[in-house]
Design an enzyme around this catalytic site. Structure first.
Site, PDB file in Angstrom:
ATOM      1  CE  LYS A  81      -0.818  -0.042   5.041  1.00 35.65           C
ATOM      2  NZ  LYS A  81      -0.211   1.254   5.395  1.00 35.65           N
ATOM      3  CG  ASP A  82       3.709   2.227   2.706  1.00 38.36           C
ATOM      4  OD1 ASP A  82       2.616   2.784   2.936  1.00 38.36           O
ATOM      5  OD2 ASP A  82       4.425   1.734   3.588  1.00 38.36           O
ATOM      6  NE  ARG A 129      -7.343   3.166   2.664  1.00 40.92           N
ATOM      7  CZ  ARG A 129      -7.734   2.504   3.732  1.00 40.92           C
ATOM      8  NH1 ARG A 129      -8.981   2.092   3.847  1.00 40.92           N
ATOM      9  NH2 ARG A 129      -6.882   2.238   4.713  1.00 40.92           N
ATOM     10  NE  ARG A 130      -6.712   2.657   7.766  1.00 39.62           N
ATOM     11  CZ  ARG A 130      -5.422   2.464   7.983  1.00 39.62           C
ATOM     12  NH1 ARG A 130      -4.690   3.442   8.506  1.00 39.62           N
ATOM     13  NH2 ARG A 130      -4.855   1.307   7.712  1.00 39.62           N
ATOM     14  NE  ARG A 147       2.938  10.054   9.485  1.00 38.58           N
ATOM     15  CZ  ARG A 147       3.956  10.691   8.893  1.00 38.58           C
ATOM     16  NH1 ARG A 147       3.843  11.950   8.548  1.00 38.58           N
ATOM     17  NH2 ARG A 147       5.088  10.051   8.644  1.00 38.58           N
ATOM     18  NE  ARG A 153       0.236   5.640  13.204  1.00 35.18           N
ATOM     19  CZ  ARG A 153      -0.053   5.618  11.915  1.00 35.18           C
ATOM     20  NH1 ARG A 153      -1.273   5.328  11.523  1.00 35.18           N
ATOM     21  NH2 ARG A 153       0.878   5.869  11.014  1.00 35.18           N
ATOM     22  CB  CYS A 241      -2.802  12.781  -6.895  1.00 31.62           C
ATOM     23  SG  CYS A 241      -3.553  14.210  -6.147  1.00 31.62           S
TER      24      CYS A 241
END
Length: 306
Positions: A81-82, A129-130, A147, A153, A241
């Site tokens: 996903k990165d 997105r989340r 972050r 977190r 983007c």
């Protein structure tokens, strides 16, 4: 005997993922030796602002890809996903091991579910997105960026800085995190995952035929083909983007591939979703993206870029 140099970020999860690939290779090729070289990326250094404001998730791979091109490492293991939609010339994803759970998971300070969070609850996530999907489902929530690594977190949640936070199940499972026992798994209908979420990308130089042949032995064909469809969707949408884009593709027996794709405005006020089915991963990914573009996804993307 060849010593293979593996580039890895220093985080606990990155090292676990690198060692997982090394273990899989070692099981098949006893004559290989491996050496991990720790690398730091800009994404590891810049922690005070959201990723979308400093260049997106590509910040976690650029320095590592440069080390590959320079020849100081032989391969690197990334969270899929990165990975940007477009790779640098001379590099390729040579192997995609079997995918881990792609769900997002919610942790709350008092054990409440997403439904049970109080009106106006503060939810932390580093993902646009989340955030978009959470706000679409519950517009009353206050979504704020958070972050740092998983432990950081969770510590912020315990300190009361947030009422809840959302993380990826895959990383938690790979780290065998006991906190998962208290998590709520968010269904894809509420939080569709990021492109490639739960999968790993093993990247190397295109010219290294010997290494590519070795890495092919740990490639999972189903994971590779479904992720390929998701990345075709991302590429068609110019997904480098950092807009809220989500996709998940699955294969069910001999029935071919089914891809669900989503584009949303950052505030969740507009969510476009589609489904595409077929046998060719590139075709269904492009079809899904093209349909969303015809329904106004391009306007969302253009507005965000502006």
């Amino acid at each position: 005997m060849r010593t293979i140099l593996v580039g890895s970020r220093k985080s606990r999860l990155a090292l676990i993922q690198s060692r997982y690939v090394i273990e899989k290779l070692s099981d098949r090729f006893a004559d290989l030796t491996f050496q991990i070289r720790h690398l730091e990326t800009k994404g590891d250094q810049v922690l005070h602002v959201t990723l979308s404001k400093v260049g997106g998730k590509g910040l976690f791979v650029k320095e590592i890809e440069q080390a590959l091109l320079d020849g100081t490492i032989d391969f690197a293991v990334h969270s899929m996903k990165d990975m940007p939609a477009q790779l640098p010339d001379g590099l390729e994803i040579a192997s995609v091991p079997v995918r881990e759970d792609a769900h997002d998971v919610l942790f709350s300070a008092n054990g409440a579910s997403l439904e049970g969070l109080a009106q106006g609850a503060v939810v932390g996530t580093s993902s646009l997105r989340r955030a978009a999907q959470l706000l679409h489902y519950r517009p009353d929530l206050q979504v704020r960026p958070v972050r740092g690594n998983v432990d950081t977190r969770l510590a912020k949640l315990k300190k009361g800085e947030f009422d809840a936070i959302v993380l990826a199940a895959a990383g938690m499972k790979r780290m065998e995190s006991p906190e998962l026992q208290t998590a709520e798994y968010l269904p894809f209908e509420i939080s569709l995952p990021a492109v490639g979420q739960g999968a790993l990308a093993v990247e190397c130089r295109s010219e290294d035929a010997e290494l590519k042949a070795l890495l092919k032995e740990i490639n999972d064909e189903t994971t590779a083909v479904t992720v390929r469809a998701e990345r075709a969707f991302l590429k068609k949408l110019n997904g480098d983007c950092q807009v809220p884009i989500a996709a998940f593709c699955e294969r069910k027996g001999n029935k071919g591939l089914t891809l669900t794709g989503l584009v949303a405005s950052p505030d969740g006020s507009r969510v476009l979703k589609t489904r595409s089915e077929g046998a060719n991963p590139d075709v269904i990914g492009i079809q899904a993206a093209s349909e969303l573009l015809s329904r106004g996804a391009g306007e969302i993307l253009a507005e965000f870029r502006g």
